[in-house]
Design a protein around this motif. Structure first.
Motif, PDB file in Angstrom:
ATOM      1  N   SER A 120      -7.714  11.543  10.285  1.00 36.20           N
ATOM      2  CA  SER A 120      -7.217  10.193  10.063  1.00 36.20           C
ATOM      3  C   SER A 120      -5.754  10.092  10.474  1.00 36.20           C
ATOM      4  N   PRO A 121      -5.347   8.969  11.064  1.00 40.99           N
ATOM      5  CA  PRO A 121      -3.950   8.825  11.474  1.00 40.99           C
ATOM      6  C   PRO A 121      -2.998   8.506  10.314  1.00 40.99           C
ATOM      7  N   TRP A 122      -3.551   8.231   9.134  1.00 37.08           N
ATOM      8  CA  TRP A 122      -2.724   7.994   7.956  1.00 37.08           C
ATOM      9  C   TRP A 122      -3.521   8.398   6.722  1.00 37.08           C
ATOM     10  N   ARG A 123      -2.811   8.558   5.590  1.00 33.83           N
ATOM     11  CA  ARG A 123      -3.480   8.941   4.345  1.00 33.83           C
ATOM     12  C   ARG A 123      -2.848   8.187   3.176  1.00 33.83           C
ATOM     13  N   PHE A 124      -3.599   8.089   2.103  1.00 35.62           N
ATOM     14  CA  PHE A 124      -3.078   7.501   0.875  1.00 35.62           C
ATOM     15  C   PHE A 124      -2.109   8.490   0.239  1.00 35.62           C
ATOM     16  N   THR A 125      -1.012   7.988  -0.312  1.00 34.53           N
ATOM     17  CA  THR A 125      -0.059   8.846  -1.013  1.00 34.53           C
ATOM     18  C   THR A 125      -0.147   8.647  -2.517  1.00 34.53           C
ATOM     19  N   SER A 126      -0.994   7.730  -2.940  1.00 34.85           N
ATOM     20  CA  SER A 126      -1.164   7.435  -4.361  1.00 34.85           C
ATOM     21  C   SER A 126      -2.548   6.824  -4.564  1.00 34.85           C
ATOM     22  N   SER A 127      -3.094   7.023  -5.736  1.00 35.12           N
ATOM     23  CA  SER A 127      -4.365   6.365  -6.057  1.00 35.12           C
ATOM     24  C   SER A 127      -4.132   4.936  -6.541  1.00 35.12           C
ATOM     25  N   GLN A 139      -3.351   1.657  -5.611  1.00 36.01           N
ATOM     26  CA  GLN A 139      -3.308   0.768  -4.449  1.00 36.01           C
ATOM     27  C   GLN A 139      -3.527  -0.673  -4.911  1.00 36.01           C
ATOM     28  N   PRO A 140      -3.024  -1.633  -4.157  1.00 36.68           N
ATOM     29  CA  PRO A 140      -3.262  -3.031  -4.512  1.00 36.68           C
ATOM     30  C   PRO A 140      -4.769  -3.321  -4.496  1.00 36.68           C
ATOM     31  N   PRO A 141      -5.200  -4.305  -5.264  1.00 38.38           N
ATOM     32  CA  PRO A 141      -6.636  -4.596  -5.328  1.00 38.38           C
ATOM     33  C   PRO A 141      -7.233  -5.014  -3.984  1.00 38.38           C
ATOM     34  N   ASN A 142      -6.437  -5.535  -3.100  1.00 37.91           N
ATOM     35  CA  ASN A 142      -6.938  -6.001  -1.810  1.00 37.91           C
ATOM     36  C   ASN A 142      -6.613  -5.019  -0.683  1.00 37.91           C
ATOM     37  N   TYR A 143      -6.451  -3.734  -1.002  1.00 39.90           N
ATOM     38  CA  TYR A 143      -5.965  -2.778  -0.002  1.00 39.90           C
ATOM     39  C   TYR A 143      -6.886  -2.665   1.213  1.00 39.90           C
ATOM     40  N   GLU A 144      -8.198  -2.798   1.048  1.00 41.20           N
ATOM     41  CA  GLU A 144      -9.105  -2.696   2.195  1.00 41.20           C
ATOM     42  C   GLU A 144      -8.879  -3.855   3.173  1.00 41.20           C
ATOM     43  N   THR A 145      -8.675  -5.047   2.630  1.00 45.97           N
ATOM     44  CA  THR A 145      -8.388  -6.204   3.479  1.00 45.97           C
ATOM     45  C   THR A 145      -7.033  -6.036   4.156  1.00 45.97           C
ATOM     46  N   MET A 147       0.838  -1.191   0.000  1.00 43.19           N
ATOM     47  CA  MET A 147       0.000   0.000   0.000  1.00 43.19           C
ATOM     48  C   MET A 147       0.881   1.252   0.000  1.00 43.19           C
ATOM     49  N   HIS A 148       0.352   2.330  -0.551  1.00 47.41           N
ATOM     50  CA  HIS A 148       1.049   3.607  -0.607  1.00 47.41           C
ATOM     51  C   HIS A 148       0.357   4.554   0.363  1.00 47.41           C
ATOM     52  N   VAL A 149       0.878   4.605   1.592  1.00 49.11           N
ATOM     53  CA  VAL A 149       0.279   5.408   2.654  1.00 49.11           C
ATOM     54  C   VAL A 149       1.367   6.130   3.445  1.00 49.11           C
ATOM     55  N   ALA A 150       0.959   7.180   4.158  1.00 48.23           N
ATOM     56  CA  ALA A 150       1.883   7.944   5.014  1.00 48.23           C
ATOM     57  C   ALA A 150       1.201   8.232   6.342  1.00 48.23           C
ATOM     58  N   GLU A 151       2.015   8.313   7.368  1.00 51.63           N
ATOM     59  CA  GLU A 151       1.512   8.616   8.708  1.00 51.63           C
ATOM     60  C   GLU A 151       1.049  10.063   8.798  1.00 51.63           C
TER      61      GLU A 151
END
Length: 180
Positions: free
Chosen positions: A150-157, A159-165, A139-143
Motif C-alpha cells: 500500500s502507498p499509505w497506512r493508517f497511523t491510528s485506529s 479515524q473520522p466516521p467518513n474516512y472511506e469517503t 485522517m491519521h495516515v502516513a506515506e
C-alpha cells in the motif's frame, strides 16, 4: 483502502514471480520518423502491452467487469483466486503454486490506474498529495510509497466516521478522474 489498492495488492502477490514492472506510457519522438529502419530483434517486448488498466474513477461494477477475464482465465488454469489465502505468506505460496496460471493469464490482469502505478514518474508526488489531502480532512495516515502492499497506512485506529469517503474523494481529486 480503495478496492483498486486492494486489487493491486492481489495482483502484486499473484504476479510476484512474473515479468518486471511496466514502463510508463510511450513518448513521441521529436526526431524524424524513419520507415527504412528495421525493428530491432534484440529489443525486449513490453510484457504489459495490451493489458487493461483500471481508472481511479471507475465504479465497482466497472472494476469487476475489467478483472473478470483475468479471474476466468485463472479458473480455467485451475487457479481459483477465491481460494487464495488471506495472509501474505499464504498468498505468496498460493502464487508460487499457481505460477503457470499467473503466467498464462498475465495479459488479462488489469494494471493499476496510471496515477497509482509505481512506474509513473509522478507516483511518489501523487502519494504525497493523496496523504496530504486525507490528513487535511482529519485522517491519521502516513506515506509508504515504497511499500508493495500500500502507498499509505493508517497511523491510528481513531479515524473520522467518513474516512472511506474521504479516502476515495482524495484519491480521485489527486489522481484525476482520468489518469491515462
Amino acid at each position: 483502502m480503495s478496492k483498486v489498492v486492494l486489487l493491486a495488492a492481489l495482483a502484486v502477490v499473484v504476479t510476484a514471480c512474473s515479468a518486471p514492472a511496466a514502463p510508463g506510457p510511450a513518448v513521441a519522438s521529436l526526431g524524424p520518423a524513419s520507415s527504412s529502419a528495421a525493428p530491432s530483434s534484440s529489443a525486449p517486448a513490453d510484457p504489459d502491452a495490451g493489458r487493461p488498466r483500471h481508472r481511479v474513477d471507475e465504479s465497482p461494477e466497472d472494476s469487476k467487469r475489467l478483472i473478470e477475464p483475468w479471474r476466468t482465465c485463472m479458473k480455467d488454469h485451475d487457479a481459483d483466486v477465491d481460494s487464495q489465502p488471506h495472509s501474505i505468506a499464504g498468498a505468496e505460496q498460493w502464487a508460487k503454486d499457481h505460477k503457470a496460471a499467473g503466467d498464462a493469464c498475465r495479459s488479462k490482469l488489469p494494471l493499476l490506474p496510471w496515477g497509482e502505478d509505481s512506474a509513473n514518474p509522478a507516483y511518489k508526488d501523487n502519494v504525497h498529495r493523496w496523504v496530504q489531502c486525507m490528513t487535511a480532512q482529519g485522517m491519521h495516515v502516513a506515506e509508504t510509497p515504497d511499500d508493495d502492499e500500500s502507498p499509505w497506512r493508517f497511523t491510528s485506529s481513531d479515524q473520522p466516521p467518513n474516512y472511506e469517503t474521504t479516502e476515495r474523494t482524495c484519491e480521485i481529486q489527486v489522481m484525476g478522474p482520468s489518469d491515462e
